[in-house]
Motif scaffolding. Sequence first.
Motif, short mmCIF file in Angstrom:
data_model
loop_
_atom_site.label_atom_id
_atom_site.label_comp_id
_atom_site.label_asym_id
_atom_site.label_seq_id
_atom_site.Cartn_x
_atom_site.Cartn_y
_atom_site.Cartn_z
N LEU A 157 0.80 -1.22 0.00
CA LEU A 157 0.00 0.00 0.00
C LEU A 157 0.84 1.28 0.00
CD1 LEU A 157 -2.66 1.52 0.28
CD2 LEU A 157 -2.59 1.08 2.71
N VAL A 158 0.59 2.10 -0.99
CA VAL A 158 1.00 3.50 -0.96
C VAL A 158 -0.30 4.28 -0.95
CG1 VAL A 158 2.26 5.35 -2.08
CG2 VAL A 158 3.09 2.99 -2.26
N ASP A 159 -0.65 4.85 0.16
CA ASP A 159 -1.98 5.41 0.38
C ASP A 159 -2.07 6.85 -0.13
OD1 ASP A 159 -4.50 6.05 1.17
OD2 ASP A 159 -4.16 5.80 3.30
N VAL A 160 -2.84 7.05 -1.21
CA VAL A 160 -3.15 8.39 -1.68
C VAL A 160 -4.64 8.68 -1.55
CG1 VAL A 160 -1.19 8.62 -3.25
CG2 VAL A 160 -3.30 7.57 -4.07
N ASP A 161 -5.35 7.84 -0.78
CA ASP A 161 -6.77 8.01 -0.51
C ASP A 161 -7.56 8.19 -1.80
OD1 ASP A 161 -9.03 8.13 1.04
OD2 ASP A 161 -8.87 10.28 1.43
N LEU A 162 -7.36 7.26 -2.74
CA LEU A 162 -8.08 7.31 -4.00
C LEU A 162 -9.58 7.16 -3.74
CD1 LEU A 162 -7.79 7.31 -7.14
CD2 LEU A 162 -7.92 4.82 -6.97
N THR A 163 -10.37 8.16 -4.13
CA THR A 163 -11.81 8.10 -3.89
C THR A 163 -12.59 7.87 -5.18
OG1 THR A 163 -11.89 10.52 -4.00
CG2 THR A 163 -11.71 9.52 -1.82
N SER A 164 -11.98 8.14 -6.33
CA SER A 164 -12.59 7.85 -7.62
C SER A 164 -11.49 7.55 -8.61
CB SER A 164 -13.41 9.05 -8.11
OG SER A 164 -13.80 8.87 -9.46
N ALA A 165 -11.63 6.42 -9.34
CA ALA A 165 -10.60 6.02 -10.29
C ALA A 165 -10.60 6.88 -11.55
CB ALA A 165 -10.78 4.56 -10.67
N GLY A 166 -11.69 7.58 -11.82
CA GLY A 166 -11.77 8.43 -13.00
C GLY A 166 -11.86 7.64 -14.30
N ASN A 167 -11.95 8.37 -15.41
CA ASN A 167 -11.96 7.77 -16.74
C ASN A 167 -11.23 8.70 -17.69
OD1 ASN A 167 -13.88 9.79 -17.59
ND2 ASN A 167 -15.49 8.55 -16.64
N GLU A 168 -11.33 8.48 -18.97
CA GLU A 168 -10.56 9.29 -19.92
C GLU A 168 -11.01 10.75 -19.94
OE1 GLU A 168 -7.88 8.32 -21.46
OE2 GLU A 168 -8.04 6.28 -20.70
N VAL A 169 -12.20 11.04 -19.43
CA VAL A 169 -12.73 12.41 -19.45
C VAL A 169 -12.69 13.04 -18.07
CG1 VAL A 169 -14.76 13.82 -19.94
CG2 VAL A 169 -14.21 11.88 -21.42
N THR A 170 -13.06 12.27 -17.06
CA THR A 170 -13.15 12.78 -15.69
C THR A 170 -11.92 12.36 -14.90
OG1 THR A 170 -15.55 12.56 -15.78
CG2 THR A 170 -14.56 12.82 -13.60
N PRO A 171 -11.20 13.31 -14.29
CA PRO A 171 -9.98 12.94 -13.56
C PRO A 171 -10.28 12.12 -12.32
CG PRO A 171 -10.51 15.24 -13.18
CD PRO A 171 -11.47 14.75 -14.23
N PRO A 172 -9.35 11.25 -11.92
CA PRO A 172 -9.49 10.57 -10.65
C PRO A 172 -9.38 11.57 -9.52
CG PRO A 172 -7.32 10.19 -11.56
CD PRO A 172 -8.08 10.94 -12.60
N THR A 173 -9.89 11.21 -8.35
CA THR A 173 -9.78 12.09 -7.20
C THR A 173 -9.13 11.35 -6.04
OG1 THR A 173 -12.04 11.51 -6.53
CG2 THR A 173 -11.76 13.53 -7.80
#
Length: 192
Positions: free
Chosen positions: A145-161
């Motif tokens: 684990l490298v924790d960056v608190d990914l809350t949304s993986a995103g897609n080609e249009v919408t960035p991950p958060t």
Amino acid sequence: FSGNTVNGAGGGGIYGQGSAQITLQNGAVISGNQASFGGAIFVGAVTLSISNSRIESNTATTAGGAIYYSTVNNGSITHSCITGNGDTAVIASSTGVLDATGGGNVANASWWGTSWGPRIAAAGGGSAVSNGDSISGNGSSGANLVDVDLTSAGNEVTPPTGAWLTAAPTIGGVTCQVCIGVSSAGHARVCS
């Protein structure tokens, strides 16, 4: 720590083993180093704390261009730049947490070369759309684990958060690199 090479071993810039604690802060720069594992830093059973530092343009011939944990002891990376370090910049090869979230404070999280955050290499849970430096693990939970608190993986249009900086900070009087191109096996990247 710049321009060092270690052949057939780990830790081009820094090698830490045992129960020590390594702290990098206040404008530390680790750049242009090369090793088999952990081009910049190799640590085993060491607590690594990095803040306000730049880890840039390091390479590993096997794994972990920036940081390679052989035996993870919990550590943290806050308000630092991790850019241009090859296909997989940070690898945690054992259990433990390298917290890159800034303690829940996004303002203290790290810059991975793009506002879209790091590319998260784990299948089925990470952000495969980001062109930031790549990390192992799935970004929010798991054994490696490298924790960056990914809350949304995103897609080609919408960035991950997640918990990362969205603009390149200035550290030690130098603005951190901005990168283009996808950080994943077989894809070249340009950071400047």
